[in-house]
Design a protein around this motif. Structure first.
Motif, PDB file in Angstrom:
ATOM      1  N   GLU A 127     -11.021   2.084  -5.511  1.00 52.36           N
ATOM      2  CA  GLU A 127     -11.139   1.150  -4.411  1.00 52.36           C
ATOM      3  C   GLU A 127     -10.035   1.404  -3.391  1.00 52.36           C
ATOM      4  OE1 GLU A 127     -13.179  -1.724  -3.717  1.00 52.36           O
ATOM      5  OE2 GLU A 127     -14.480  -0.527  -4.991  1.00 52.36           O
ATOM      6  N   VAL A 128     -10.434   1.580  -2.154  1.00 52.38           N
ATOM      7  CA  VAL A 128      -9.427   1.800  -1.122  1.00 52.38           C
ATOM      8  C   VAL A 128      -8.690   0.498  -0.862  1.00 52.38           C
ATOM      9  CG1 VAL A 128      -9.103   2.352   1.315  1.00 52.38           C
ATOM     10  CG2 VAL A 128     -10.672   3.689  -0.058  1.00 52.38           C
ATOM     11  N   PHE A 129      -7.375   0.581  -0.814  1.00 53.53           N
ATOM     12  CA  PHE A 129      -6.559  -0.604  -0.613  1.00 53.53           C
ATOM     13  C   PHE A 129      -6.852  -1.191   0.764  1.00 53.53           C
ATOM     14  CE2 PHE A 129      -2.851  -2.983   0.601  1.00 53.53           C
ATOM     15  CZ  PHE A 129      -2.537  -3.644  -0.567  1.00 53.53           C
TER      16      PHE A 129
ATOM     17  N   ASP B  66      -2.403   1.041  10.347  1.00 49.06           N
ATOM     18  CA  ASP B  66      -3.732   1.485   9.962  1.00 49.06           C
ATOM     19  C   ASP B  66      -3.663   2.922   9.462  1.00 49.06           C
ATOM     20  OD1 ASP B  66      -6.372   1.197   9.541  1.00 49.06           O
ATOM     21  OD2 ASP B  66      -6.968   1.613  11.613  1.00 49.06           O
ATOM     22  N   ILE B  67      -3.803   3.098   8.157  1.00 50.38           N
ATOM     23  CA  ILE B  67      -3.709   4.435   7.573  1.00 50.38           C
ATOM     24  C   ILE B  67      -5.126   4.945   7.287  1.00 50.38           C
ATOM     25  CG2 ILE B  67      -2.718   5.789   5.644  1.00 50.38           C
ATOM     26  CD1 ILE B  67      -0.591   4.406   7.375  1.00 50.38           C
ATOM     27  N   PRO B  68      -5.433   6.191   7.648  1.00 41.28           N
ATOM     28  CA  PRO B  68      -6.771   6.707   7.310  1.00 41.28           C
ATOM     29  C   PRO B  68      -6.879   7.034   5.822  1.00 41.28           C
ATOM     30  CG  PRO B  68      -5.505   8.381   8.486  1.00 41.28           C
ATOM     31  CD  PRO B  68      -4.631   7.175   8.387  1.00 41.28           C
ATOM     32  N   PHE B  69      -7.001   5.990   4.990  1.00 41.01           N
ATOM     33  CA  PHE B  69      -7.063   6.194   3.542  1.00 41.01           C
ATOM     34  C   PHE B  69      -8.244   7.089   3.184  1.00 41.01           C
ATOM     35  CE2 PHE B  69      -4.754   2.114   3.615  1.00 41.01           C
ATOM     36  CZ  PHE B  69      -3.655   2.506   2.884  1.00 41.01           C
ATOM     37  N   GLY B  70      -7.974   8.042   2.315  1.00 40.17           N
ATOM     38  CA  GLY B  70      -9.043   8.907   1.833  1.00 40.17           C
ATOM     39  C   GLY B  70      -9.326  10.090   2.726  1.00 40.17           C
ATOM     40  N   PHE B  71      -8.744  10.115   3.917  1.00 40.36           N
ATOM     41  CA  PHE B  71      -8.966  11.242   4.809  1.00 40.36           C
ATOM     42  C   PHE B  71      -8.346  12.488   4.196  1.00 40.36           C
ATOM     43  CE2 PHE B  71      -7.620  14.119   8.189  1.00 40.36           C
ATOM     44  CZ  PHE B  71      -8.795  14.273   8.891  1.00 40.36           C
ATOM     45  N   LEU B  72      -9.022  13.593   4.285  1.00 41.93           N
ATOM     46  CA  LEU B  72      -8.576  14.887   3.762  1.00 41.93           C
ATOM     47  C   LEU B  72      -8.787  14.993   2.252  1.00 41.93           C
ATOM     48  CD1 LEU B  72      -7.254  17.550   4.765  1.00 41.93           C
ATOM     49  CD2 LEU B  72      -5.080  16.623   4.068  1.00 41.93           C
ATOM     50  N   LEU B  73      -8.513  13.905   1.543  1.00 55.78           N
ATOM     51  CA  LEU B  73      -8.647  13.945   0.094  1.00 55.78           C
ATOM     52  C   LEU B  73      -9.692  12.933  -0.333  1.00 55.78           C
ATOM     53  CD1 LEU B  73      -4.850  13.720  -0.607  1.00 55.78           C
ATOM     54  CD2 LEU B  73      -6.175  15.803  -0.463  1.00 55.78           C
ATOM     55  N   GLU B  74     -10.478  13.301  -1.340  1.00 54.99           N
ATOM     56  CA  GLU B  74     -11.466  12.368  -1.856  1.00 54.99           C
ATOM     57  C   GLU B  74     -10.757  11.225  -2.557  1.00 54.99           C
ATOM     58  OE1 GLU B  74     -14.778  13.827  -4.195  1.00 54.99           O
ATOM     59  OE2 GLU B  74     -14.404  15.773  -3.287  1.00 54.99           O
ATOM     60  N   THR B  75     -11.352  10.059  -2.514  1.00 55.01           N
ATOM     61  CA  THR B  75     -10.731   8.945  -3.223  1.00 55.01           C
ATOM     62  C   THR B  75     -11.547   8.628  -4.464  1.00 55.01           C
ATOM     63  OG1 THR B  75     -11.953   7.371  -1.930  1.00 55.01           O
ATOM     64  CG2 THR B  75      -9.761   7.925  -1.154  1.00 55.01           C
TER      65      THR B  75
ATOM     66  N   PHE C 138       0.815  -1.220   0.000  1.00 57.29           N
ATOM     67  CA  PHE C 138       0.000   0.000   0.000  1.00 57.29           C
ATOM     68  C   PHE C 138       0.852   1.275   0.000  1.00 57.29           C
ATOM     69  CE2 PHE C 138       0.551  -1.464   4.302  1.00 57.29           C
ATOM     70  CZ  PHE C 138       0.845  -0.333   5.017  1.00 57.29           C
TER      71      PHE C 138
END
Lengths: 244, 278
Positions: free
Chosen positions: A199-201, A187-196, A59
């Motif tokens: 598919e989130v990994f 544990d990474i906050p994927f998508g936080f702050l930026l829109e994704t 990731f």
């Protein structure tokens, strides 16, 4: 002594004694080997080297990075780089000399061939209760008296494996360091702050992807140049101030 | 033709409403940059907290490129609304003020007039995107300096600093093409309307409606989503993937260009046939 004439109980006692004696012999042999290694690593008071860092974590996508690493006994480290670098906390700072300097118990766990090198496996159990490492297994190249693999179990940071490769047979410091570690708990906050947009990994979906490796290639070693402690403190001050 | 475009540009820039977009962009960018200057470090620390448990992170991550990227993500859906304020008024404004009869009574070809208005509208939207790029990147680098770009979206991408400028230029270039769709759509509504407000509101409604459909990841909309131009607005993000998917990028660009040509073609057809009554 004729084994055929001995009764069952005597045979059992005999085999037990034989095992105990062999164990003691091996154990003594292991202690000698560990002391030799400690002595060899003790000769390095400080070093500095250029490093190339390759991170293989599913990731994380990051290009190969260059930095300069500085080390001073017992556990002072400093890194310098022109741009952003990521360095693994586990493994890179693992000091064989440090673990062999504390109060420990050890156990010979046999022999194994790694990349055509015959190694002796020795398990080291630190006896100091507040020490981070619970168990360290060392694969020792007996002929060159150096460690070529270490598996370290820690209290807080799980398990990591370090594979070491060297330039020359008599080198103590590695040419390449490969650190394998567990990444499932990162544990990474994927998508936080930026829109994704996709598919989130999800690393937890695929158990085979739960391991990450970092390969560090060393070059231009300068050993025992007399680095001052104050040289390492500069970074600690900066580290407290920013994400650096 | 160039003279016509010049006249149209003078018309656009002689109105106060044309400057609303520029003022809004500069104000929003400044506001975002100041807020990130105050709280950005904490936000970044929150994001990288768990990563820092396993890695030493060394280098300037909270830099101008990251700020610019965050601003682009935030503003990309709002810039079309600012474009519409001007481009929606291109034809309808003339109809509303009753100047069309006077213009078209002179020896000016209708198609040339429409093309001149279209081009000047496109120039306006391009300037708006350039202003966005210059302010977000310029102020960002001025306030926060340079460095590698960390993007935590579907995974963690860390892009080296030396690759960032072309990626940003390409992203702004992509943005200009996206704004061409908005210019074309608002021109279409503008051609169909006789008052200034309707085409602006209609374009905004279409953008909002399409954006909602695009962002709702439910199977019911999956078929429609593929043909909506808003689906491809976010494709500029492909330029910030570690390995750029050029095929996907080109397909997105083609969708946007085809949409633009389609809207302009319909506008052209309607305008040629239109009875000028005002």
């Amino acid at each position: 002594m004729n084994l055929y004439r001995m009764n069952y109980r005597k045979k059992l006692i005999f085999v037990f004694c034989l095992n105990l004696f062999a164990g003691l012999l091996f154990s003594q042999d292991s202690k000698v080997l560990l002391d030799k290694i400690k002595e060899k690593y003790s000769s390095i008071i400080d070093y500095q080297a250029d490093i190339n860092i390759r991170i293989n974590v599913d990731f994380i996508s990051i290009p190969e990075k260059k930095a300069r690493i500085y080390y001073k006994k017992p556990n002072l480290f400093k890194y310098e780089a022109d741009d952003f670098i990521m360095l693994p906390k586990k493994g890179l700072n693992f000091s064989i000399n440090e673990i062999l300097s504390i109060n420990y118990s050890y156990l010979n766990a046999g022999v194994q061939n790694i990349n055509n090198i015959k190694t002796e496996i020795i398990k080291i159990i630190p006896l100091e209760s507040d020490y981070e490492i619970i168990l360290a297994t060392l694969w020792i190249d007996k002929s060159n008296t150096r460690v070529i693999r270490a598996e370290v179990n820690t209290k807080k940071n799980g398990t990591f494996i370090i594979d070491l490769a060297y330039f020359k047979p008599d080198d103590i410091l590695p040419a390449t360091l490969k650190i394998t570690f567990d990444v499932t708990y990162i544990d990474i906050p994927f998508g936080f702050l930026l829109e994704t947009g996709g598919e989130v990994f999800n690393k937890k979906n695929d158990i085979s992807k739960s391991e990450g490796t970092v390969i560090i290639n060393y070059s231009n070693y300068i050993i025992n140049s007399g680095l001052n402690d104050s040289f390492f403190k500069e970074q600690k001050k900066k580290k407290n101030a920013k994400i650096k | 033709m160039i003279k016509l475009i010049q006249i149209e540009l003078i018309k656009i820039f002689s109105r106060f409403r044309s400057y609303i977009g520029f003022i809004a962009i500069i104000f929003i960018v400044l506001l975002l940059e100041i807020s990130i200057l105050i709280d950005g470090e904490q936000i970044l620390k929150f994001i990288t907290q768990n990563l820092e448990d396993s890695f030493y992170l060394k280098g300037n991550l909270l830099n101008g490129y990251l700020i610019s990227y965050v601003i682009l993500n935030t503003l990309w859906i709002h810039i079309p609304l600012l474009v519409t304020i001007v481009t929606g008024d291109l034809i309808a404004g003339e109809s509303n003020s009753g100047t069309f009869r006077m213009i078209l009574s002179r020896p000016v070809d209708r198609s040339k007039l429409l093309i001149a208005k279209y081009i000047s509208g496109f120039i306006y939207s391009t300037i708006l995107v350039i202003i966005l790029g210059l302010t977000s990147l310029g102020l960002g680098i001025g306030f926060f300096g340079k460095g590698d770009l960390i993007i935590i979206s579907t995974k963690i991408n860390i892009l080296p600093e030396n690759e960032l400028l072309w990626r940003f230029f390409a992203a702004f270039g992509f943005g200009i093409i996206s704004m061409l769709v908005i210019t074309s759509l608002s021109l279409l509504f503008s051609v169909c309307s006789n008052n200034s407000i309707s085409p602006i509101i209609l374009t905004m409604v279409v953008i909002i409606l399409f954006s909602v459909i695009t962002s709702f990841q439910i199977p019911f909309f999956s078929g429609i989503r593929k043909i909506l131009f808003t689906t491809y607005f976010n494709s500029w993000r492909l330029l910030f993937e570690f390995s750029v998917d050029y095929h996907k990028l080109i397909v997105s660009l083609l969708h946007l260009i085809i949409n633009s040509m389609l809207f302009f073609g319909i506008s052209f057809f309607i305008f040629k046939k239109k009875d000028i009554l005002s």
